[in-house]
Design a protein around this motif. Sequence first.
Motif, short mmCIF file in Angstrom:
data_model
loop_
_atom_site.label_atom_id
_atom_site.label_comp_id
_atom_site.label_asym_id
_atom_site.label_seq_id
_atom_site.Cartn_x
_atom_site.Cartn_y
_atom_site.Cartn_z
N ASP A 198 0.88 -1.17 0.00
CA ASP A 198 0.00 0.00 0.00
C ASP A 198 0.91 1.22 0.00
O ASP A 198 1.53 1.54 1.02
N CYS A 221 0.72 4.22 2.66
CA CYS A 221 0.98 4.03 4.09
C CYS A 221 1.57 5.29 4.70
O CYS A 221 2.31 6.02 4.05
N LEU A 253 2.74 -4.47 2.77
CA LEU A 253 2.94 -3.32 3.64
C LEU A 253 1.61 -2.59 3.73
O LEU A 253 1.00 -2.29 2.70
N LYS A 254 1.15 -2.36 4.95
CA LYS A 254 -0.14 -1.68 5.12
C LYS A 254 -0.19 -0.98 6.47
O LYS A 254 0.55 -1.31 7.39
N ASP A 255 -1.08 0.01 6.56
CA ASP A 255 -1.37 0.66 7.84
C ASP A 255 -2.22 -0.30 8.66
O ASP A 255 -3.04 -1.05 8.12
N ILE A 298 2.64 0.48 11.00
CA ILE A 298 2.81 -0.01 9.64
C ILE A 298 3.13 -1.48 9.82
O ILE A 298 4.03 -1.85 10.58
N LEU A 322 3.63 4.01 13.72
CA LEU A 322 3.35 5.07 12.76
C LEU A 322 3.60 6.41 13.44
O LEU A 322 3.26 6.58 14.62
#
Length: 182
Positions: free
Chosen positions: A25, A28, A64-66, A89, A158
Amino acid sequence: PVTSEVLKLLRGSIPSTITIVDNIDRTCGPVEADPSQIHQVIMNLCTNAYHAMQETKGCLSLSLKDLEIAEGSDLTDRFNTYIPPGKYIELEVSDTGQGIDEQVLEKVFDPYFTTKEMGKGTGLGLALVHGIVEEHSGFIQVESSPGHGSVFRIFFPLIESVPELEPDSEEKNNFCQEAEKN
């Protein structure tokens, strides 16, 4: 950007019998981290994934993502890694390789532990990954069982905003100007 860079390097060095799946993503949020160390983390995890599949065909997936972990969520794993509530993340590297049995899994982050034959591994890769993740106030989890591949999940906190770089101080500028005159 670091994740994309690593994927480019991997595509050129991993045999075509292994499919690389990119689930990044690109929107992010930011994390505060040393890019060269994050590069090292991803390369180590992906190299281990590749080695687990080098005798067979397989799939290496990098995502990869929040992620927001809510109060009361239980994300503990077999190592009892507790991840406190907050915004992260999540970096995930998974493979469809041979998997890791329980006795080995308990030692994967130990320095100098390796399952590779003599001269084919130092046993420092995952220990290094673990140290870098902890140094960046992150958390790492691993799930695996023989015949079912492995999944490594890393959670980096994050940050709300990217800190602005301080402009050069006047004193530093004066020093540089004097140096240029000489």
